[in-house]
Design an enzyme around this catalytic site. Structure first.
Site, PDB file in Angstrom:
ATOM      1  CB  CYS B  51      -0.568  -9.269  24.989  1.00  0.00           C
ATOM      2  SG  CYS B  51      -1.870  -8.353  24.175  1.00  0.00           S
ATOM      3  CD  GLN B 119      -8.669  -6.879  18.640  1.00  0.00           C
ATOM      4  OE1 GLN B 119      -8.954  -6.064  19.517  1.00  0.00           O
ATOM      5  NE2 GLN B 119      -8.304  -6.511  17.426  1.00  0.00           N
ATOM      6  CD  GLN B 123      -7.524 -11.205  23.624  1.00  0.00           C
ATOM      7  OE1 GLN B 123      -7.944 -10.333  24.398  1.00  0.00           O
ATOM      8  NE2 GLN B 123      -6.395 -11.063  22.958  1.00  0.00           N
ATOM      9  N   GLY B 193       9.985   2.618   3.287  1.00  0.00           N
ATOM     10  CA  GLY B 193      10.406   2.399   4.668  1.00  0.00           C
ATOM     11  C   GLY B 193       9.821   1.084   5.153  1.00  0.00           C
ATOM     12  CB  ALA B 194      10.765  -1.712   6.498  1.00  0.00           C
ATOM     13  N   GLY B 195       8.801   0.494   8.713  1.00  0.00           N
ATOM     14  CA  GLY B 195       8.503   0.652  10.139  1.00  0.00           C
ATOM     15  C   GLY B 195       7.322  -0.173  10.606  1.00  0.00           C
ATOM     16  CG  MET B 197       2.900   3.162  13.197  1.00  0.00           C
ATOM     17  SD  MET B 197       2.776   4.904  13.466  1.00  0.00           S
ATOM     18  CE  MET B 197       1.086   5.212  13.105  1.00  0.00           C
ATOM     19  CB  ALA B 198       5.011   0.327   7.149  1.00  0.00           C
TER      20      ALA B 198
END
Lengths: 291, 429
Positions: B51, B119, B123, B193-195, B197-198
């Site tokens: 990426c 990583q 790769q 919450g559902a951000g 970072m969560a």
């Protein structure tokens, strides 16, 4: 190896003092070199202390646990060093030396002031009771030394718990040379140390009382109003209280346990060493009060 | 040596450019290798596509066979149907030692967006494996990529470049939550919450063994999506207090403009939960939990972004300090690699030259001894030694010149000249 016969208290005290000083270098940088040097001093002290205890045992013709209060304290210190070396070998990052070595140094320093004369009850020798007394005395001293050893471990674990708790509360990142176990594990180990130590101390006390009653008719009398015995009884009651609370409470707050254990163990150490020193004849006034 | 790389990375190209040039699947990469091999048949090839970078490494025996920057750009353009002008300025190029150094830096994570991230070496290994599977590698690329993997291991073991966590979520879980809890498989995690970072935090918690996840969010759809993805359950937001009391780990990332849990509210929660340790990770900005909660309750460990960012920054600085040491290793390994490659290029010529001259010496000595039959053994030995010395002295300047030239790269011109001057025949090797 004849030089080992000339080992004295100062030799291994100095070795452990150097190891303790070097333990602080882990705060600057922990590498293989300083770790190896620390272990060399620790092992050297351990070998010297073992030789000293064996020499003493040979001189008094008694096992180190029985020969005198001086030797008993040194056996307790020896057990602590054994734990220290074992833990240091399996976990290089755990700074156990910073906590346990001061205790060892205090025990050895105290042994300096404590009487090294053979225990009169065990040395007493009407042949038909000699073996019985010795066996009971051995059991009594062993249970007490392991019980006190367990309390010292609990003391060290409590200190580690409180240091780790403080770090986490103050949101400080971990230090490379000060990698403590997590709070949950420290609390569990601490709890078990107390739970195992207190029955050992209780059995040690019980065998001591049994021994006193047995030797009442067969040797030097033991005074149950002896301040050493009285204070030991108070300490024991305190530990039993802590034990009962730990067992009874379903989920005791770990930090509270740590503080309680710390204070209890500190009290045990201070009274145990203090009484041994006082009873060792340093203070004649105390000796006259005892008698 | 003819190794080059044409590449774009997070420093030279924006994400939308990198996305358009990337090879997203092994199948797509296999097709790319097919095209590259037919376009550049003399070249060994390895494509590294992540990426953060797209890189094409090429190596060939002869410099005139090397693909140019423009040719690689046109390949990208045709393969991905992207106009060349859209990205050609973002494509960089490196040759010879620079290309080797670049790969070693990439594999060692010195060129990564997050310095020292682990990583990239996987790769690079995957890229090399795929190149082998597509039969695009040769001796040079094999040596180069095996060297890169070795260098990466050296940098990791001899420096602290990969030590210390540098993301908020990894520090929260790895440095702090793990210092509180012994195990996570018996812990309940509450996500408020559902951000993004969560999600990252859940990933780290899952790695630690968390199995029970409860998600509570004002928007039920987003909570359901998160719960579905990570195997959690959704609970209504109006039951928050009940789940605050049940949870051992609380991760909060709401977009609320003021704290949703203050000391008084949390005191009620603690009455229900008892004194068990609770780890609260407040990733909200502004914060979702009143910071006073941390001091008000003994066994509650509350961390917000600023608390964790300090640790991240400290770890980042510690990694930056290691860059010089890592560069020294890379420089040393680059020189060693180049030396090995050049030695391999010049070795056959040197060997051939020595053999030729020693054959001549042997012939001439035999002829001379046949004529001078009255020589003693000692005389013969002296004559042999003298001629040997003469040959070595005569060979010394051309071989030294070859070695000197080889320090700068494969001395193709000099090798050809020596072959012609000393009659060493056609190309060996």
């Amino acid at each position: 190896m004849s030089f080992l016969t000339h080992v004295n208290l100062f030799c291994f005290f100095a070795s452990f003092a150097v190891a303790f000083g070097l333990e602080w270098t882990r705060l600057v940088k922990l590498n293989t070199l300083n770790r190896a040097i620390i272990l060399v001093f620790g092992c050297a002290g351990f070998v010297a202390q073992t030789a000293y205890l064996l020499n003493r045992s040979g001189q008094t013709n008694l096992p180190p646990l029985l020969s005198s209060n001086h030797d008993w304290l040194l056996v307790l210190a020896w057990l602590c060093i054994l734990i220290y070396l074992f833990v240091s070998c399996i976990d290089r990052n755990l700074p156990i030396g910073l906590f346990i070595l001061p205790v060892v140094l205090v025990l050895i320093a105290s042994a300096w002031f404590v009487s090294a004369a053979p225990n009169p009850r065990v040395a007493f020798d009407p042949s038909e009771v000699k073996n019985v007394v010795r066996n009971w005395a051995m059991l009594h001293a062993t249970l007490l030394v392991f019980g006190n050893g367990g309390m010292l471990v609990a003391f060290v674990l409590s200190m580690m718990y409180l240091v780790q708790h403080r770090r986490l509360k103050h949101k400080q990142p971990g230090h490379e040379g000060l990698a403590f176990p997590n709070l949950e594990r420290l609390a569990r180990w601490n709890r078990w140390s107390v739970i195992i130590s207190v029955p050992l101390l209780t059995l040690g006390m019980a065998t001591g009382v049994g021994l006193a009653l047995y030797t009442r008719d067969n040797g030097p009398t033991l005074n149950l109003s002896d301040p050493v015995i009285l204070v030991d009884g108070v300490v024991w009651l305190l530990m039993v209280g802590l034990f009962a609370w730990l067992v009874k409470t379903e989920r005791p707050p770990a930090r509270q346990i740590a503080w309680l254990t710390l204070w209890s163990c500190a009290f045990v150490i201070v009274t145990m060493i203090g009484l041994q020193v006082l009873a060792g004849g340093v203070h004649p006034a105390f000796e006259s009060w005892r008698s | 040596m003819n190794v080059q790389v044409v590449y774009c990375n997070h420093q030279s190209a924006k994400l939308d450019v990198r996305e358009r040039l990337a090879f997203s699947s092994p199948d797509q990469l296999a097709r790319a290798y097919q095209e590259l091999r037919s376009t550049f048949p003399q070249s060994e090839l390895v494509v590294v596509s992540t990426c953060n970078r797209v890189e094409v490494y090429t190596a060939q025996e002869s410099p005139q066979d090397a693909p140019t920057h423009r040719q690689i750009a046109e390949f990208f353009s045709q393969f991905h149907h992207v106009p060349v002008d859209d990205f050609v300025d973002d494509l960089l190029q490196a040759h010879g030692p620079e290309a080797v150094r670049h790969l070693f830096r990439v594999a060692s994570s010195l060129d990564s967006m997050v310095l020292g991230e682990p990583q990239i070496v996987s790769q690079v290994k995957d890229a090399y494996r795929l190149a082998q599977e597509n039969e695009a590698c040769g001796w040079l690329t094999n040596t180069l990529f095996q060297g890169a993997i070795r260098v990466s291991a050296r940098v990791r073991s001899e420096t602290k470049l990969a030590e210390g966590r540098v993301s908020i979520a990894s520090v929260a879980v790895g440095d702090f939550a793990r210092s509180i809890f012994d195990r996570f498989d018996d812990k309940r995690v509450l996500i408020i919450g559902a951000g993004e970072m969560a999600e990252e935090t859940i990933r780290y918690l899952k790695e630690e063994g968390v199995s029970e996840i409860v998600v509570s969010n004002r928007s039920v759809e987003r909570a359901q999506r998160l719960a579905l993805e990570w195997g959690g359950v959704v609970k209504p937001f109006d039951q928050l207090d009940q789940w605050l009391a049940e949870a051992d780990v609380i991760v909060s990332t709401t977009g609320a403009d003021r704290p949703i849990v203050d000391v008084a509210r949390f005191a009620k929660v603690r009455r229900a939960s008892g004194t068990k340790p609770v780890f609260i990770l407040d990733l909200g900005a502004p914060r979702d939990f009143d910071p006073a909660i941390n001091t008000a309750f003994d066994n509650v460990f509350l961390y917000d972004i600023d608390d964790l960012e300090a640790t991240c920054e400290q770890n980042r600085k510690a990694r930056v300090k290691e860059i010089d040491r890592a560069n020294l290793i890379i420089e040393e390994e680059t020189n060693r690699f180049l030396h090995d490659v050049y030695h391999r290029a010049t070795g056959p010529v040197i060997k051939r030259l020595r053999e030729e001259w020693h054959d001549i010496r042997q012939q001439e000595v035999s002829r001379l001894f046949a004529k001078l039959s009255n020589l003693t053994d000692k005389d013969r030995q002296e004559i042999e030694k003298s001629i040997e010395r003469i040959i070595n002295k005569l060979l010394h300047p051309p071989l030294e010149a070859l070695r000197d030239e080889a320090q700068q790269g494969t001395p193709h011109g000099l090798i050809d000249a020596m072959r012609r001057l000393f009659g060493l025949g056609e190309k060996s090797n």
